[in-house]
Write a protein that holds these residues in place. Structure first.
Motif, PDB file in Angstrom:
ATOM      1  N   PHE A  32     -78.174 -30.295  30.695  1.00 39.20           N
ATOM      2  CA  PHE A  32     -78.404 -31.432  31.609  1.00 39.20           C
ATOM      3  C   PHE A  32     -79.364 -31.343  32.610  1.00 39.20           C
ATOM      4  O   PHE A  32     -78.996 -30.828  33.598  1.00 39.20           O
ATOM      5  N   ARG A  57     -83.285 -36.341  20.504  1.00 35.94           N
ATOM      6  CA  ARG A  57     -81.853 -36.636  20.548  1.00 35.94           C
ATOM      7  C   ARG A  57     -81.036 -35.650  21.302  1.00 35.94           C
ATOM      8  O   ARG A  57     -79.929 -35.402  20.962  1.00 35.94           O
ATOM      9  N   ARG A  58     -81.693 -35.350  22.464  1.00 38.25           N
ATOM     10  CA  ARG A  58     -80.967 -34.122  23.351  1.00 38.25           C
ATOM     11  C   ARG A  58     -79.470 -34.928  23.739  1.00 38.25           C
ATOM     12  O   ARG A  58     -79.430 -36.150  24.192  1.00 38.25           O
ATOM     13  N   ILE A  59     -78.479 -33.828  24.342  1.00 39.39           N
ATOM     14  CA  ILE A  59     -77.300 -34.448  24.458  1.00 39.39           C
ATOM     15  C   ILE A  59     -77.360 -35.117  25.837  1.00 39.39           C
ATOM     16  O   ILE A  59     -76.399 -35.849  26.244  1.00 39.39           O
ATOM     17  N   SER A  60     -78.517 -34.636  26.696  1.00 41.53           N
ATOM     18  CA  SER A  60     -78.518 -35.312  28.215  1.00 41.53           C
ATOM     19  C   SER A  60     -79.043 -36.885  28.075  1.00 41.53           C
ATOM     20  O   SER A  60     -78.895 -37.215  29.124  1.00 41.53           O
ATOM     21  N   GLN A  61     -79.109 -37.386  26.944  1.00 42.79           N
ATOM     22  CA  GLN A  61     -79.469 -38.819  26.765  1.00 42.79           C
ATOM     23  C   GLN A  61     -78.418 -39.467  26.358  1.00 42.79           C
ATOM     24  O   GLN A  61     -77.579 -39.462  25.548  1.00 42.79           O
ATOM     25  N   ILE A  62     -77.718 -40.252  27.290  1.00 42.98           N
ATOM     26  CA  ILE A  62     -76.502 -40.930  26.998  1.00 42.98           C
ATOM     27  C   ILE A  62     -76.360 -41.756  25.663  1.00 42.98           C
ATOM     28  O   ILE A  62     -75.231 -41.761  24.910  1.00 42.98           O
ATOM     29  N   ALA A  65     -75.717 -38.840  23.240  1.00 43.08           N
ATOM     30  CA  ALA A  65     -74.379 -37.718  23.586  1.00 43.08           C
ATOM     31  C   ALA A  65     -73.338 -37.520  22.819  1.00 43.08           C
ATOM     32  O   ALA A  65     -72.675 -36.484  22.408  1.00 43.08           O
ATOM     33  N   ASN A  67     -72.886 -38.206  19.775  1.00 46.52           N
ATOM     34  CA  ASN A  67     -73.025 -37.902  18.417  1.00 46.52           C
ATOM     35  C   ASN A  67     -72.649 -36.317  18.418  1.00 46.52           C
ATOM     36  O   ASN A  67     -72.298 -35.881  17.478  1.00 46.52           O
TER      37      ASN A  67
END
Lengths: 355, 117
Positions: A32, A57-62, A65, A67
């Motif tokens: 993040f 599709r990074r986890i930092s993108q709401i 996240a 997923n």
């Protein structure tokens, strides 16, 4: 600022309880960027812009996240291969979007639509070239998507509305093509578009206004060189034709078309067109609608008529008199409501927000 | 029985040998080989990203071959859902935290809106 401080305190507490505080701190910072900034870890960033982080599709993108914690794929999202396939062909892309929209609940429709347009925008930002098929598809479908905003679905201060989102997508796509291709693409779409609202915004962004009171800022990365004024003239011909036939009122954003016309230094033409339009039932009702704008405020959203802007092209006193007449004497409930809304917005402007 | 397990074992095994510590480079190599089998080939960008994670993150949690194996088993299950909707490197880091730093993992789950953009 207070939120940053709270996040910092929460993170410090969390790390003090972690099994391995150093490893956990680095993991959080790598996942993040917001944590990296808050904790000032100075871990070398991968330097990805938000657009690229979304594509990955990074986890930092709401939007993506959740997923990472789901057992099944999110129906209101787009898989990598799914979007890659869709972006090859505009008709396929919009067909798939409609298909997906029909399978999700109402509250998830907006998110699905926005993710699609963000991914499309990211593709253009990453260098994808805009071609005639894509431009035609976006312009052709724009009224439907822009019209959704009229249902009051925009909820955030910072979120662009759909018209703005689509305008930026087209501009980003135009950045990647040559000046001659840009000219050709715009020329063709001006000829064929059923609704020119979006095109008026795009052309205005590229060429700015010639009206001395209008917008001065030209798009720095998109130039039409000597062909710019030819594009403006072609679009003006379409606008005048739409005005003469009355079709301008069935365009999704007549106000944007009027402002393009005004910005092209034909204020007198716009004023006389609107003075005449007030004498027709359709023209009058549409004017009562388009002059009312929404203001998003932390004290509650409200509607108002921006007097200093609209008085440049329309006689607001005359319009108010007509609105009062409708409000008192019309047998049509919808017409009375439209007139009342306008009068309330005009009054609100006078009381709270006089510019 | 009021017996300590270790004391009991001492009666059977009378000479214990401590295994030599495994060099961290060997653990890193083991993790690298196993991960390649599970997630397949990565893009150049992702390879670069994961390259830095051993020193910054993994070495703090994976100290024995058993740790590596346990972690790989967890990644295998997570990766079976594919990478259509997630980034492989982010997923691997999340799985590591789930297994070896669960409090941090649960904090992320519950505070996604605070740390996401």
């Amino acid at each position: 600022m207070a939120d940053d401080k709270k996040l910092q305190t929460d993170l410090e507490k969390l790390l003090s309880r972690a099994k391995n505080s150093e490893g956990a701190k680095n993991a959080l910072a790598l996942l993040f960027p917001k944590v990296e900034q808050t904790l000032e870890t100075y871990i070398p960033s991968d330097g990805l812009e938000t657009a690229a982080q979304k594509l990955k599709r990074r986890i930092s993108q709401i939007d993506f996240a959740q997923n990472y914690f789901r057992l099944d794929p999110d129906a209101a999202s787009w898989g990598r291969s799914e979007i890659a396939e869709a972006l090859k062909d505009p008709s396929k892309a919009f067909e798939l979007l409609q298909q997906k929209l029909s399978h999700v609940q109402e509250r998830e429709r907006q998110r699905l639509e926005i993710i699609f347009f963000e991914l499309l925008d990211n593709a253009f930002l990453a260098g994808k070239k805009l071609n005639g098929d894509w431009l035609e598809a976006i312009v052709e479908r724009s009224p439907a998507f822009i019209g959704e905003d009229d249902k009051g679905r925009r909820t955030s201060f910072f979120e662009p509305d759909m018209q703005d989102r689509l305008r930026l997508i087209v501009l980003h796509g135009l950045q990647n093509v040559s000046v001659s291709d840009r000219f050709y693409l715009l020329k063709e779409v001006i000829k064929t578009a059923n609704d020119v609202s979006l095109i008026c915004d795009v052309v205005r962004s590229i060429l700015s206004d010639t009206n001395p009171e209008g917008a001065k800022e030209k798009h720095r990365r998109i130039d039409l060189e000597s062909n710019g004024e030819e594009i403006r003239s072609m679009l003006l011909i379409r606008v005048r034709n739409l005005a003469n036939s009355g079709e301008i009122w069935s365009q999704v954003r007549p106000d944007h078309i009027l402002w393009f016309w005004w910005g092209s230094n034909f204020a007198d033409e716009v004023q006389s067109f609107l003075a005449e339009a007030m004498n027709t039932s359709t023209g009058l009702l549409k004017l009562l609608e388009i002059t009312v704008g929404s203001v998003m405020s932390s004290a509650g959203n409200f509607e108002r008529v921006n007097i200093s802007t609209w008085s440049k092209i329309v006689d607001l006193n005359q319009l108010a008199l007509r609105a009062k007449a409708i409000h008192v004497s019309s047998n049509n409930e919808l017409e009375r409501q439209t007139a009342e809304r306008f009068l309330r917005a005009l009054d609100r402007n006078n009381r709270d927000y006089d510019l | 029985l009021k017996l300590d397990g270790h004391d009991f074992l001492k009666k059977i095994v009378q000479y214990s040998v401590h295994l030599p510590p495994i060099p961290t480079e060997d653990l890193a190599r083991l993790l690298d080989e196993d991960l390649s089998k599970v997630i397949g080939s990565l893009s150049d960008d992702d390879s670069r990203r994961i390259g830095g994670t051993w020193f910054l993150i993994f070495r703090h949690y994976l100290r024995t071959p058993r740790d590596v194996r346990l972690f790989i088993n967890a990644v295998t299950v997570a990766a079976s859902r594919g990478f259509e909707h997630v980034d492989p490197v982010d997923l691997i880091i999340i799985e590591l935290l789930r297994l070896y730093d669960p409090e941090v993992y649960w904090w992320i789950r519950e505070n996604l809106s605070e740390v996401s953009d």
